[in-house]
Motif scaffolding. Structure first.
Motif, mmCIF file in Angstrom:
data_model
loop_
_atom_site.group_PDB
_atom_site.id
_atom_site.type_symbol
_atom_site.label_atom_id
_atom_site.label_comp_id
_atom_site.label_asym_id
_atom_site.label_seq_id
_atom_site.Cartn_x
_atom_site.Cartn_y
_atom_site.Cartn_z
ATOM 1 N N SER A 52 0.832 -1.207 0.000
ATOM 2 C CA SER A 52 0.000 0.000 0.000
ATOM 3 C C SER A 52 0.867 1.258 0.000
ATOM 4 O O SER A 52 0.566 2.226 -0.696
ATOM 5 N N TRP A 53 1.970 1.248 0.761
ATOM 6 C CA TRP A 53 2.882 2.392 0.718
ATOM 7 C C TRP A 53 3.577 2.486 -0.634
ATOM 8 O O TRP A 53 3.760 3.587 -1.169
ATOM 9 N N ALA A 54 3.977 1.364 -1.196
ATOM 10 C CA ALA A 54 4.631 1.365 -2.511
ATOM 11 C C ALA A 54 3.698 1.949 -3.568
ATOM 12 O O ALA A 54 4.125 2.753 -4.415
ATOM 13 N N LEU A 55 2.425 1.578 -3.522
ATOM 14 C CA LEU A 55 1.443 2.118 -4.473
ATOM 15 C C LEU A 55 1.304 3.624 -4.298
ATOM 16 O O LEU A 55 1.291 4.377 -5.277
ATOM 17 N N TYR A 56 1.218 4.078 -3.063
ATOM 18 C CA TYR A 56 1.113 5.519 -2.803
ATOM 19 C C TYR A 56 2.310 6.267 -3.376
ATOM 20 O O TYR A 56 2.166 7.252 -4.091
ATOM 21 N N TYR A 57 3.519 5.799 -3.053
ATOM 22 C CA TYR A 57 4.725 6.485 -3.527
ATOM 23 C C TYR A 57 4.855 6.425 -5.042
ATOM 24 O O TYR A 57 5.291 7.386 -5.679
ATOM 25 N N LEU A 58 4.483 5.306 -5.639
ATOM 26 C CA LEU A 58 4.531 5.179 -7.092
ATOM 27 C C LEU A 58 3.589 6.183 -7.759
ATOM 28 O O LEU A 58 3.983 6.910 -8.676
ATOM 29 N N LEU A 59 2.348 6.232 -7.300
ATOM 30 C CA LEU A 59 1.380 7.178 -7.876
ATOM 31 C C LEU A 59 1.803 8.620 -7.628
ATOM 32 O O LEU A 59 1.675 9.474 -8.510
ATOM 33 N N HIS A 60 2.332 8.885 -6.452
ATOM 34 C CA HIS A 60 2.791 10.227 -6.112
ATOM 35 C C HIS A 60 3.883 10.675 -7.094
ATOM 36 O O HIS A 60 3.833 11.774 -7.632
ATOM 37 N N SER A 61 4.852 9.804 -7.335
ATOM 38 C CA SER A 61 5.949 10.136 -8.250
ATOM 39 C C SER A 61 5.479 10.210 -9.696
ATOM 40 O O SER A 61 5.912 11.077 -10.451
ATOM 41 N N LEU A 62 4.605 9.304 -10.066
ATOM 42 C CA LEU A 62 4.101 9.279 -11.434
ATOM 43 C C LEU A 62 3.386 10.582 -11.779
ATOM 44 O O LEU A 62 3.678 11.213 -12.793
ATOM 45 N N PHE A 63 2.474 11.016 -10.906
ATOM 46 C CA PHE A 63 1.716 12.238 -11.180
ATOM 47 C C PHE A 63 2.552 13.496 -11.054
ATOM 48 O O PHE A 63 2.198 14.536 -11.594
#
Length: 190
Positions: free
Chosen positions: A9-20
């Motif tokens: 769940s943290w990995a998904l958050y950080y991935l989306l944060h960086s992607l956007f």
């Protein structure tokens, strides 16, 4: 299994944060959205808040085992947490909160801030966030807080790299010189 869910769940958050936040995604969205791109920052902020709900939900239902519990660490944790909040607040001194959240569309001249806390560290918001997360570890002393803190520390070098790539493009040699003489997170370290 609970630990893996929390990490994912943290990995998904950080991935989306960086992607956007990436320049490539911003450039594509600017083309796709046209005049509506002025709402990008508000959409980005809302998306960040909503995707943060996923790891927070995982934390709420994650049963972490106690790793340590020493009373003096609780007091130290409270102190570090308050210091971290203060650092974050002071970091926003030179940033328009409404513009940061995408509420204001007024165009301000972008300038490289190298005063205040930025005189000592390039990313004082990250510094304050580290203190807040560390305080949570010290106060709780459980595996949930340790995993969360570990995920954040694992992400930071990547996040800083992406952010600094954009800052080098935006401010060029001025940022390169500032980067050479100013630590990223803690004065004199890293």
């Amino acid at each position: 299994m609970d630990n893996l869910l929390l990490i994912c769940s943290w990995a998904l958050y950080y991935l989306l944060h960086s992607l956007f936040a990436s320049t490539a995604v911003k450039d594509r969205l600017q083309i796709l959205m046209g005049a509506q791109y002025r709402y990008y920052r508000a959409i980005y902020s809302l998306t960040s808040i909503l995707t943060l709900v996923i790891p927070l939900f995982a934390i709420k239902y994650h049963v972490g085992s106690l790793v340590f519990h020493w009373e003096f660490l609780i007091y130290l944790g409270v102190f570090l947490g308050l210091a971290g909040v203060l650092v974050v607040i002071l970091s926003f001194r030179y940033i328009s909160g409404t513009q940061f959240l995408g509420i204001s569309h007024q165009v301000f001249e972008k300038r490289l801030v190298m005063t205040g806390l930025h005189k000592y560290v390039r990313h004082p918001i990250y510094s304050g966030t580290i203190l807040v997360f560390l305080s949570w570890v010290l106060v709780r002393g459980d595996s949930t807080s340790l995993i969360t803190f570990g995920c954040m520390l694992a992400y930071l070098p990547f996040g800083i790299h992406l952010e600094e790539k954009k800052l080098l493009i935006e401010f060029g040699q001025s940022y390169a010189e500032y980067k050479k003489r100013t630590s990223a997170i803690a004065p004199g370290i890293w």
